[in-house]
Design a protein around this motif. Structure first.
Motif, PDB file in Angstrom:
ATOM      1  N   ARG A 153      -8.002  -3.881   6.216  1.00  0.00           N
ATOM      2  CA  ARG A 153      -9.220  -4.165   6.338  1.00  0.00           C
ATOM      3  C   ARG A 153      -9.447  -5.275   5.842  1.00  0.00           C
ATOM      4  O   ARG A 153      -9.277  -5.419   4.548  1.00  0.00           O
ATOM      5  N   GLY A 154     -10.242  -6.297   6.709  1.00  0.00           N
ATOM      6  CA  GLY A 154      -9.950  -7.528   6.023  1.00  0.00           C
ATOM      7  C   GLY A 154      -9.034  -8.076   5.492  1.00  0.00           C
ATOM      8  O   GLY A 154      -9.124  -9.409   4.748  1.00  0.00           O
ATOM      9  N   ARG A 211       0.677  -1.281  -0.296  1.00  0.00           N
ATOM     10  CA  ARG A 211      -0.267  -0.168   0.002  1.00  0.00           C
ATOM     11  C   ARG A 211       0.833   1.089   0.059  1.00  0.00           C
ATOM     12  O   ARG A 211       1.078   2.103  -0.743  1.00  0.00           O
ATOM     13  N   PHE A 212       1.881   0.985   0.692  1.00  0.00           N
ATOM     14  CA  PHE A 212       2.299   2.594   0.982  1.00  0.00           C
ATOM     15  C   PHE A 212       3.912   2.629  -0.252  1.00  0.00           C
ATOM     16  O   PHE A 212       3.852   4.054  -0.678  1.00  0.00           O
ATOM     17  N   ALA A 215      -1.403   8.615   5.919  1.00  0.00           N
ATOM     18  CA  ALA A 215      -0.712   7.397   6.808  1.00  0.00           C
ATOM     19  C   ALA A 215      -1.672   6.544   7.712  1.00  0.00           C
ATOM     20  O   ALA A 215      -2.030   5.430   7.416  1.00  0.00           O
ATOM     21  N   ARG A 216      -2.667   7.137   7.821  1.00  0.00           N
ATOM     22  CA  ARG A 216      -3.217   6.359   9.179  1.00  0.00           C
ATOM     23  C   ARG A 216      -4.190   5.722   8.078  1.00  0.00           C
ATOM     24  O   ARG A 216      -5.388   4.683   8.383  1.00  0.00           O
ATOM     25  N   GLN A 217      -5.653   6.678   7.340  1.00  0.00           N
ATOM     26  CA  GLN A 217      -5.625   5.888   6.266  1.00  0.00           C
ATOM     27  C   GLN A 217      -5.805   5.438   5.525  1.00  0.00           C
ATOM     28  O   GLN A 217      -6.202   4.348   5.127  1.00  0.00           O
ATOM     29  N   TRP A 218      -4.315   4.871   4.717  1.00  0.00           N
ATOM     30  CA  TRP A 218      -3.581   4.218   4.358  1.00  0.00           C
ATOM     31  C   TRP A 218      -3.454   2.892   4.783  1.00  0.00           C
ATOM     32  O   TRP A 218      -3.861   1.576   4.008  1.00  0.00           O
ATOM     33  N   ILE A 219      -2.955   3.086   6.084  1.00  0.00           N
ATOM     34  CA  ILE A 219      -2.884   1.653   7.140  1.00  0.00           C
ATOM     35  C   ILE A 219      -4.599   1.301   7.536  1.00  0.00           C
ATOM     36  O   ILE A 219      -4.273  -0.299   7.668  1.00  0.00           O
TER      37      ILE A 219
END
Length: 243
Positions: A87-88, A49-50, A78-82
């Motif tokens: 998720r899932g 993701r990052f 960054a929090r949203q990307w994590i």
């Protein structure tokens, strides 16, 4: 080697700020080898993701440290990307980690705590060697020095607190335990673990494609060898200083 442990239940993660460019992701509250497939899956998901915005990602027993490039994204992003990445989340295969067999010369001269632990348990040193070398250990995290892997879990009866006064010098290759962890000193350094023996295996080598022998999720078994075999493998038999 023994079978991999069964999977733990899915984690419920939370994030904590540890710097202007770093977040800790907490997945579990306690150390358990069964958590490793989830830790490894989270590691892979976050790296993907990052991408180039990731400076470093450090998995540990129950957490991951995410160090990101503030020139590319804000902490809110960054929090949203994590959150998006985890998720899932599904656990990684329990066969992901590599297997290592590490030859160890267990002896009082290079492992002063071998006899002390045996005396505490009322057994001989051969029994301590049998117990320490009789199970697989999971490499939970790398740290302290290059190539140094924190491994577990040591048999509960062998669990021994760190030395009250650390040694100024512990030889490279020294194999020790602290509580229910075990590790190999990757280079000469100060240290307070209880030393049982020594290996000639190089844990960190800049000339290798993968400079660290271990990575999180690997499985390790120690194999007792003789002094002669240790010397043949290039081992240093210099006795370990008491302090």
């Amino acid at each position: 080697m023994s079978q991999s442990p069964s999977l733990s239940t899915a984690p419920s993660f939370r994030m904590e700020t540890v710097g202007m460019d770093a977040l800790i992701v907490r997945l579990f509250a306690a150390i358990d080898e069964a958590h490793m497939p989830w830790i490894l899956a989270a590691d892979n998901a976050l790296r993907e993701r990052f991408g180039e915005a990731l400076i470093d990602l450090v998995p540990s027993y129950t957490t991951l440290l995410v160090h990101y490039d503030v020139a590319r994204l804000s902490q809110r992003e960054a929090r949203q990307w994590i959150d998006d990445a985890l998720r899932g989340l599904k656990p990684a295969s329990t066969e992901t980690g590599r297997e290592h067999r590490i030859p160890v010369w267990y002896d009082d001269s290079v492992g002063p705590e071998l006899t002390r632990i045996a005396e505490r348990l009322g057994v001989d040193t051969d029994e301590i060697v049998r117990r320490h070398a009789g199970r697989d250990y999971c490499a939970f995290a790398l740290g302290f020095s290059p190539g140094y892997a924190f491994m577990g879990m040591v048999e509960e009866a062998l669990a021994t607190p760190r030395l009250k006064t650390p040694r100024r010098k512990v030889a490279a290759g020294s194999v020790g335990i602290a509580e229910r962890q075990t590790a190999i000193y990757s280079m000469r350094s100060p240290g307070g673990w209880n030393i049982l023996g020594r290996t000639a295996v190089e844990l960190f080598d800049r000339e290798r494609d993968e400079i660290s022998l271990f990575r999180p999720g690997d499985r390790v078994r120690f194999e007792p060898i003789s002094r002669e075999a240790f010397i043949e493998q290039g081992g240093d038999t210099t006795p370990l200083e008491e302090r």
